[in-house]
Design a protein around this motif. Structure first.
Motif, PDB file in Angstrom:
ATOM      1  N   SER A  82      12.757 -73.400 -21.187  1.00 46.09           N
ATOM      2  CA  SER A  82      12.897 -72.017 -21.625  1.00 46.09           C
ATOM      3  C   SER A  82      13.111 -72.058 -23.121  1.00 46.09           C
ATOM      4  CB  SER A  82      14.122 -71.352 -20.985  1.00 46.09           C
ATOM      5  OG  SER A  82      13.908 -71.102 -19.634  1.00 46.09           O
ATOM      6  N   LEU A  83      12.467 -71.165 -23.822  1.00 45.76           N
ATOM      7  CA  LEU A  83      12.645 -71.075 -25.260  1.00 45.76           C
ATOM      8  C   LEU A  83      13.398 -69.792 -25.581  1.00 45.76           C
ATOM      9  CD1 LEU A  83       9.055 -72.164 -26.373  1.00 45.76           C
ATOM     10  CD2 LEU A  83      11.110 -73.588 -26.182  1.00 45.76           C
ATOM     11  N   HIS A  84      14.303 -69.887 -26.550  1.00 43.74           N
ATOM     12  CA  HIS A  84      15.108 -68.742 -26.972  1.00 43.74           C
ATOM     13  C   HIS A  84      15.073 -68.657 -28.499  1.00 43.74           C
ATOM     14  CE1 HIS A  84      17.090 -68.495 -22.995  1.00 43.74           C
ATOM     15  NE2 HIS A  84      17.025 -69.817 -23.040  1.00 43.74           N
ATOM     16  N   ALA A  85      14.783 -67.486 -29.018  1.00 43.51           N
ATOM     17  CA  ALA A  85      14.894 -67.275 -30.460  1.00 43.51           C
ATOM     18  C   ALA A  85      16.362 -67.022 -30.768  1.00 43.51           C
ATOM     19  CB  ALA A  85      14.049 -66.086 -30.894  1.00 43.51           C
ATOM     20  N   ILE A  86      16.903 -67.787 -31.680  1.00 39.34           N
ATOM     21  CA  ILE A  86      18.315 -67.664 -32.054  1.00 39.34           C
ATOM     22  C   ILE A  86      18.376 -67.178 -33.496  1.00 39.34           C
ATOM     23  CG2 ILE A  86      20.505 -68.890 -32.318  1.00 39.34           C
ATOM     24  CD1 ILE A  86      19.472 -68.941 -29.431  1.00 39.34           C
ATOM     25  N   SER A 114      14.151 -64.848 -23.130  1.00 33.93           N
ATOM     26  CA  SER A 114      13.509 -66.157 -23.278  1.00 33.93           C
ATOM     27  C   SER A 114      11.994 -66.002 -23.140  1.00 33.93           C
ATOM     28  CB  SER A 114      14.048 -67.143 -22.255  1.00 33.93           C
ATOM     29  OG  SER A 114      13.695 -66.734 -20.947  1.00 33.93           O
ATOM     30  N   PHE A 115      11.301 -67.079 -23.448  1.00 37.08           N
ATOM     31  CA  PHE A 115       9.851 -67.115 -23.335  1.00 37.08           C
ATOM     32  C   PHE A 115       9.451 -68.558 -23.091  1.00 37.08           C
ATOM     33  CE2 PHE A 115      11.258 -67.237 -27.715  1.00 37.08           C
ATOM     34  CZ  PHE A 115      10.514 -68.243 -28.318  1.00 37.08           C
ATOM     35  N   ASP A 116       8.181 -68.786 -22.783  1.00 37.31           N
ATOM     36  CA  ASP A 116       7.737 -70.164 -22.581  1.00 37.31           C
ATOM     37  C   ASP A 116       6.729 -70.543 -23.660  1.00 37.31           C
ATOM     38  OD1 ASP A 116       4.939 -69.742 -21.640  1.00 37.31           O
ATOM     39  OD2 ASP A 116       5.911 -68.872 -19.881  1.00 37.31           O
ATOM     40  N   LYS A 117       6.392 -71.803 -23.717  1.00 37.16           N
ATOM     41  CA  LYS A 117       5.562 -72.333 -24.805  1.00 37.16           C
ATOM     42  C   LYS A 117       4.179 -71.701 -24.876  1.00 37.16           C
ATOM     43  CE  LYS A 117       4.046 -76.423 -22.228  1.00 37.16           C
ATOM     44  NZ  LYS A 117       2.627 -76.517 -22.255  1.00 37.16           N
ATOM     45  N   ASP A 118       3.725 -71.084 -23.792  1.00 32.95           N
ATOM     46  CA  ASP A 118       2.402 -70.461 -23.778  1.00 32.95           C
ATOM     47  C   ASP A 118       2.443 -68.948 -23.974  1.00 32.95           C
ATOM     48  OD1 ASP A 118       1.099 -72.916 -23.303  1.00 32.95           O
ATOM     49  OD2 ASP A 118       1.563 -72.756 -21.153  1.00 32.95           O
ATOM     50  N   ASN A 119       3.627 -68.357 -24.048  1.00 37.95           N
ATOM     51  CA  ASN A 119       3.767 -66.898 -24.142  1.00 37.95           C
ATOM     52  C   ASN A 119       4.847 -66.501 -25.140  1.00 37.95           C
ATOM     53  OD1 ASN A 119       1.881 -66.042 -21.959  1.00 37.95           O
ATOM     54  ND2 ASN A 119       3.256 -67.319 -20.752  1.00 37.95           N
ATOM     55  N   TRP A 120       4.593 -66.766 -26.404  1.00 42.46           N
ATOM     56  CA  TRP A 120       5.559 -66.440 -27.443  1.00 42.46           C
ATOM     57  C   TRP A 120       5.551 -64.939 -27.719  1.00 42.46           C
ATOM     58  CZ3 TRP A 120       7.982 -69.837 -31.346  1.00 42.46           C
ATOM     59  CH2 TRP A 120       8.029 -71.171 -30.916  1.00 42.46           C
TER      60      TRP A 120
END
Length: 158
Positions: A82-86, A114-120
């Motif tokens: 999971s990716l999170h912009a901080i 959150s988002f994933d590496k293919d859906n920023w």
């Protein structure tokens, strides 16, 4: 582990990451350093949990500012992360422990957008950015900077 400084960026209205520790080496850093040297740094929550690592530093190219750090958490070997912009101002660089301290609990981070590496997301979208900053109880980086610029412009017109 070092604790967060209550007089850090949020308290003073600054939008940069705070720096703690005595880790001052030769050459660049920690005040000015290559963004790539921060990739992979672990991130610790305010309640002491290892919540992930920095996978990218996002720049506001037009504004000349750091917009966000991207936190990668969960998954295995980059799969299922999971990716999170901080918001950059929510982070403190700890030069002693060579990590970032995030001014949020592990649970708060888990419930963050959150988002994933293919859906920023569109990180230039102010509505999206405002919601991310609000989740971490921060003022959007562009509004604080704009206030400072407008104040300087009005002072120079006197």
């Amino acid at each position: 582990m070092t604790t967060l400084d209550p007089q850090g960026p949020a308290a003073t209205g600054e939008q940069g990451a705070n720096i703690v520790g005595v880790g001052m080496g030769d050459g660049p850093g920690p005040d000015v350093m290559a963004a790539s040297t921060l990739d992979g740094n672990k991130v610790m929550s305010s309640d002491g949990e290892h919540v992930g690592k920095i996978s990218a530093i996002m720049l506001d190219v037009r504004g000349g500012r750091i917009a966000y750090a991207v936190l990668s958490s969960g998954g295995f070997l980059g799969i299922g992360d999971s990716l999170h912009a901080i918001p950059w101002s929510a982070l403190t660089l700890d030069t002693d422990d060579k990590c970032f301290l995030l001014d949020a609990s592990a649970e708060r981070i888990r419930t963050a957008p959150s988002f994933d590496k293919d859906n920023w997301p569109s990180m230039a979208d102010m509505q999206w950015g405002t919601s991310v900053h609000a989740h971490y109880n921060r003022s959007p980086y562009w509004s604080t900077t704009r206030d400072v610029v407008e104040e300087r412009e009005s002072d120079s017109n006197l």
